[in-house]
Design a protein around this motif. Structure first.
Motif, short mmCIF file in Angstrom:
data_model
loop_
_atom_site.label_atom_id
_atom_site.label_comp_id
_atom_site.label_asym_id
_atom_site.label_seq_id
_atom_site.Cartn_x
_atom_site.Cartn_y
_atom_site.Cartn_z
N ASP A 75 0.83 -1.21 0.00
CA ASP A 75 0.00 0.00 0.00
C ASP A 75 0.86 1.27 0.00
O ASP A 75 0.56 2.22 -0.71
CB ASP A 75 -0.94 0.02 1.20
N ASP A 76 1.94 1.27 0.79
CA ASP A 76 2.84 2.43 0.81
C ASP A 76 3.50 2.63 -0.54
O ASP A 76 3.66 3.76 -1.01
CB ASP A 76 3.90 2.26 1.90
N LEU A 77 3.91 1.55 -1.18
CA LEU A 77 4.51 1.65 -2.51
C LEU A 77 3.52 2.20 -3.51
O LEU A 77 3.85 3.10 -4.30
CB LEU A 77 5.02 0.28 -2.97
N ILE A 78 2.30 1.72 -3.50
CA ILE A 78 1.29 2.19 -4.45
C ILE A 78 1.02 3.67 -4.23
O ILE A 78 0.91 4.44 -5.20
CB ILE A 78 0.01 1.35 -4.34
N ARG A 79 0.91 4.10 -2.97
CA ARG A 79 0.69 5.53 -2.70
C ARG A 79 1.84 6.36 -3.26
O ARG A 79 1.63 7.40 -3.86
CB ARG A 79 0.54 5.77 -1.20
N ALA A 80 3.07 5.88 -3.09
CA ALA A 80 4.23 6.61 -3.61
C ALA A 80 4.20 6.67 -5.13
O ALA A 80 4.49 7.71 -5.74
CB ALA A 80 5.52 5.97 -3.12
N LEU A 81 3.84 5.57 -5.77
CA LEU A 81 3.76 5.56 -7.23
C LEU A 81 2.67 6.48 -7.76
O LEU A 81 2.80 7.06 -8.83
CB LEU A 81 3.53 4.13 -7.74
N GLN A 82 1.59 6.62 -7.02
CA GLN A 82 0.47 7.45 -7.45
C GLN A 82 0.68 8.92 -7.11
O GLN A 82 -0.06 9.77 -7.61
CB GLN A 82 -0.83 6.95 -6.81
N SER A 83 1.67 9.24 -6.30
CA SER A 83 1.90 10.64 -5.92
C SER A 83 2.52 11.40 -7.08
O SER A 83 3.05 10.84 -8.03
CB SER A 83 2.80 10.70 -4.69
N ASP A 84 2.48 12.71 -6.97
CA ASP A 84 3.08 13.57 -8.00
C ASP A 84 4.58 13.74 -7.79
O ASP A 84 5.27 14.26 -8.65
CB ASP A 84 2.41 14.94 -8.00
N ASP A 85 5.08 13.34 -6.64
CA ASP A 85 6.50 13.50 -6.32
C ASP A 85 7.27 12.25 -6.71
O ASP A 85 7.29 11.26 -6.00
CB ASP A 85 6.66 13.79 -4.82
N TRP A 86 7.94 12.32 -7.87
CA TRP A 86 8.70 11.17 -8.35
C TRP A 86 10.18 11.29 -7.99
O TRP A 86 10.97 10.46 -8.42
CB TRP A 86 8.55 11.07 -9.88
N SER A 87 10.52 12.26 -7.19
CA SER A 87 11.95 12.47 -6.87
C SER A 87 12.59 11.25 -6.20
O SER A 87 13.77 10.98 -6.40
CB SER A 87 12.12 13.70 -5.98
#
Length: 101
Positions: free
Chosen positions: A85-97
């Motif tokens: 779930d944490d990985l999916i949230r990170a992938l869906q965020s606008d911050d790809w840094s």
């Protein structure tokens, strides 16, 4: 190696002794490869792969798995996650840094 005698029955059927079935962890419906080797009948358990999981066992996918394992061991992973779930949230965020090298 324990040896047991078995009998060829009607319609060329044999029964594999239960202690051998247990030792090989065979279950009803298990598939066995049969061939003759040096005048002996050899039975080898065959592990089948479900069709919907066959992609995982292709050589190209397994090569990628080995490369990923090497990257992890060498510390070439910039970020890890405690759960999917944490990985999916990170992938869906606008911050790809965090994904950039």
């Amino acid at each position: 190696m324990k040896k047991e005698n078995i009998q060829l029955r009607d319609k060329n059927r044999i029964t594999i002794p239960s202690d051998l079935v247990e030792e090989l962890h065979l279950e009803k419906g298990a598939q066995l490869e049969a061939h003759v080797e040096d005048g002996r009948l050899v039975l080898i358990p065959v592990i089948t792969i479900a069709r919907d999981q066959a992609w995982f066992w292709t050589e190209s996918w397994q090569k990628g798995e080995r490369e990923a394992d090497e990257d992890i061991k060498a510390g070439r992973v910039s970020k890890s996650y405690d759960n999917a779930d944490d990985l999916i949230r990170a992938l869906q965020s606008d911050d790809w840094s965090e994904f950039e090298k």
